[in-house]
Motif scaffolding. Structure first.
Motif, mmCIF file in Angstrom:
data_model
loop_
_atom_site.group_PDB
_atom_site.id
_atom_site.type_symbol
_atom_site.label_atom_id
_atom_site.label_comp_id
_atom_site.label_asym_id
_atom_site.label_seq_id
_atom_site.Cartn_x
_atom_site.Cartn_y
_atom_site.Cartn_z
ATOM 1 N N LYS A 25 29.887 46.317 73.200
ATOM 2 C CA LYS A 25 29.370 45.513 74.305
ATOM 3 C C LYS A 25 30.490 44.758 75.009
ATOM 4 O O LYS A 25 30.547 44.698 76.242
ATOM 5 C CB LYS A 25 28.333 44.508 73.778
ATOM 6 N N THR A 26 31.399 44.185 74.207
ATOM 7 C CA THR A 26 32.512 43.417 74.776
ATOM 8 C C THR A 26 33.414 44.299 75.613
ATOM 9 O O THR A 26 33.862 43.907 76.702
ATOM 10 C CB THR A 26 33.322 42.747 73.649
ATOM 11 N N ILE A 41 25.189 57.387 80.413
ATOM 12 C CA ILE A 41 25.239 56.256 81.349
ATOM 13 C C ILE A 41 23.830 55.685 81.552
ATOM 14 O O ILE A 41 23.627 54.466 81.583
ATOM 15 C CB ILE A 41 25.843 56.690 82.705
ATOM 16 N N ASP A 42 22.854 56.581 81.682
ATOM 17 C CA ASP A 42 21.474 56.133 81.896
ATOM 18 C C ASP A 42 20.950 55.305 80.720
ATOM 19 O O ASP A 42 20.120 54.416 80.900
ATOM 20 C CB ASP A 42 20.553 57.343 82.117
ATOM 21 N N LEU A 43 21.433 55.583 79.511
ATOM 22 C CA LEU A 43 20.984 54.838 78.332
ATOM 23 C C LEU A 43 21.381 53.365 78.391
ATOM 24 O O LEU A 43 20.715 52.513 77.805
ATOM 25 C CB LEU A 43 21.545 55.471 77.060
ATOM 26 N N ILE A 44 22.486 53.077 79.084
ATOM 27 C CA ILE A 44 22.992 51.694 79.120
ATOM 28 C C ILE A 44 23.027 51.128 80.543
ATOM 29 O O ILE A 44 23.731 50.158 80.809
ATOM 30 C CB ILE A 44 24.409 51.608 78.490
ATOM 31 N N LYS A 45 22.252 51.713 81.441
ATOM 32 C CA LYS A 45 22.345 51.326 82.853
ATOM 33 C C LYS A 45 22.012 49.859 83.088
ATOM 34 O O LYS A 45 22.525 49.249 84.044
ATOM 35 C CB LYS A 45 21.448 52.214 83.714
ATOM 36 N N ASP A 46 21.189 49.254 82.206
ATOM 37 C CA ASP A 46 20.855 47.846 82.391
ATOM 38 C C ASP A 46 22.040 46.931 82.094
ATOM 39 O O ASP A 46 22.020 45.747 82.432
ATOM 40 C CB ASP A 46 19.667 47.448 81.522
ATOM 41 N N MET A 47 23.102 47.474 81.485
ATOM 42 C CA MET A 47 24.304 46.695 81.201
ATOM 43 C C MET A 47 25.361 46.848 82.298
ATOM 44 O O MET A 47 26.405 46.203 82.243
ATOM 45 C CB MET A 47 24.926 47.152 79.871
ATOM 46 N N LEU A 48 25.075 47.679 83.296
ATOM 47 C CA LEU A 48 26.120 48.093 84.244
ATOM 48 C C LEU A 48 25.863 47.655 85.679
ATOM 49 O O LEU A 48 26.461 48.192 86.606
ATOM 50 C CB LEU A 48 26.266 49.629 84.204
#
Length: 246
Positions: A25-26, A41-48
């Motif tokens: 995450k960091t 990328i779609d799996l973590i899109k809410d972080m991007l």
């Protein structure tokens, strides 16, 4: 002269924040640009939401690494993401090879993640408590004859066997051949765990046997864990004892 950037090769685990390491995450938070396969990328899109993203499709691994390197040369901090652990059938090795071939001085740091085998094993119970091997059934980059050889060795050695990339639209026979090879060394009643979308939305878990495993859905989102001669199942859990006397 621009300041040299840095590349984090990040294993995002199964894809949810709950199963991602703090370090992963960091690294993503510190990065200017996120590079990766579109599905991951779609799996973590809410972080991007505040990140520049460069996504691409299958079989573009070298291109993604080259793109990440070029961004880093411009002074950017880059996260090159893989599902699971980036050093297990992931992007870490390719990234190092691309950087070394380029004779680049860009720093590359690998951030470990939870592998598909670890995630599936946790959902099943404790099937990899003893010696195990991981074998990918994808022959896109490895000759099938070598994969078969490794399956024979794993079966002969009575290892727990974790099968990655077991079946796709274009590869229907490999999982059948793998089962036939393992049956030369393992009994039909050997316990098998089949986990689809391990630790992701839509997870499904089946505990069956080597004789019956092909009756269930298996695809590229599936990890198959074939037990050793001591593996057993109880109360919908799969356990490989390590040898403690109880």
């Amino acid at each position: 002269m621009n300041k040299t950037g840095k590349i984090y090769v990040v294993g995002i685990g199964p894809g949810s924040k709950e199963h991602m390491t703090f370090e992963a995450k960091t690294a993503i938070e510190k990065s200017d640009i996120i590079v990766g396969y579109k599905t991951y990328i779609d799996l973590i899109k809410d972080m991007l939401e505040d990140k520049e993203v460069a996504s691409s499709g299958m079989k573009k691994e070298i291109e993604r690494c080259t793109e990440a390197l070029e961004y880093a040369k411009q002074g950017k901090t880059v996260s090159l993401v893989s599902s699971g652990d980036s050093g297990v059938y992931g992007m870490a090795g390719i990234m190092f090879e691309v950087a070394f071939k380029d004779e680049s001085h860009v720093e590359v740091e690998v951030i470990p993640g939870v592998t598909a085998a670890n995630a599936a094993a946790a959902s099943l119970g404790a099937p990899i408590m003893h010696d195990y091997v991981t074998i990918s059934l994808s022959d896109l980059l490895t000759d099938w004859s070598l994969i078969e050889k490794r399956l024979h060795c794993a079966g002969k050695g009575d290892f727990v066997v974790c099968l990655y990339n077991p079946k796709s639209k274009g590869r229907q026979q490999q999982i059948q051949i793998a089962r036939e090879i393992l049956l030369k060394y393992k009994n039909e009643d050997t316990v098998v765990g089949i986990v689809r979308n391990a630790k992701r939305a839509g997870e499904s878990i089946v505990i069956t046997t080597l004789g019956d495993m092909l009756k269930y859905e298996i695809d590229m989102f599936t990890t198959v864990i074939v037990g050793n001669s001591n593996t057993y199942s109880v109360k919908e859990k799969m356990i490989t004892p390590r040898g403690y006397e109880l």
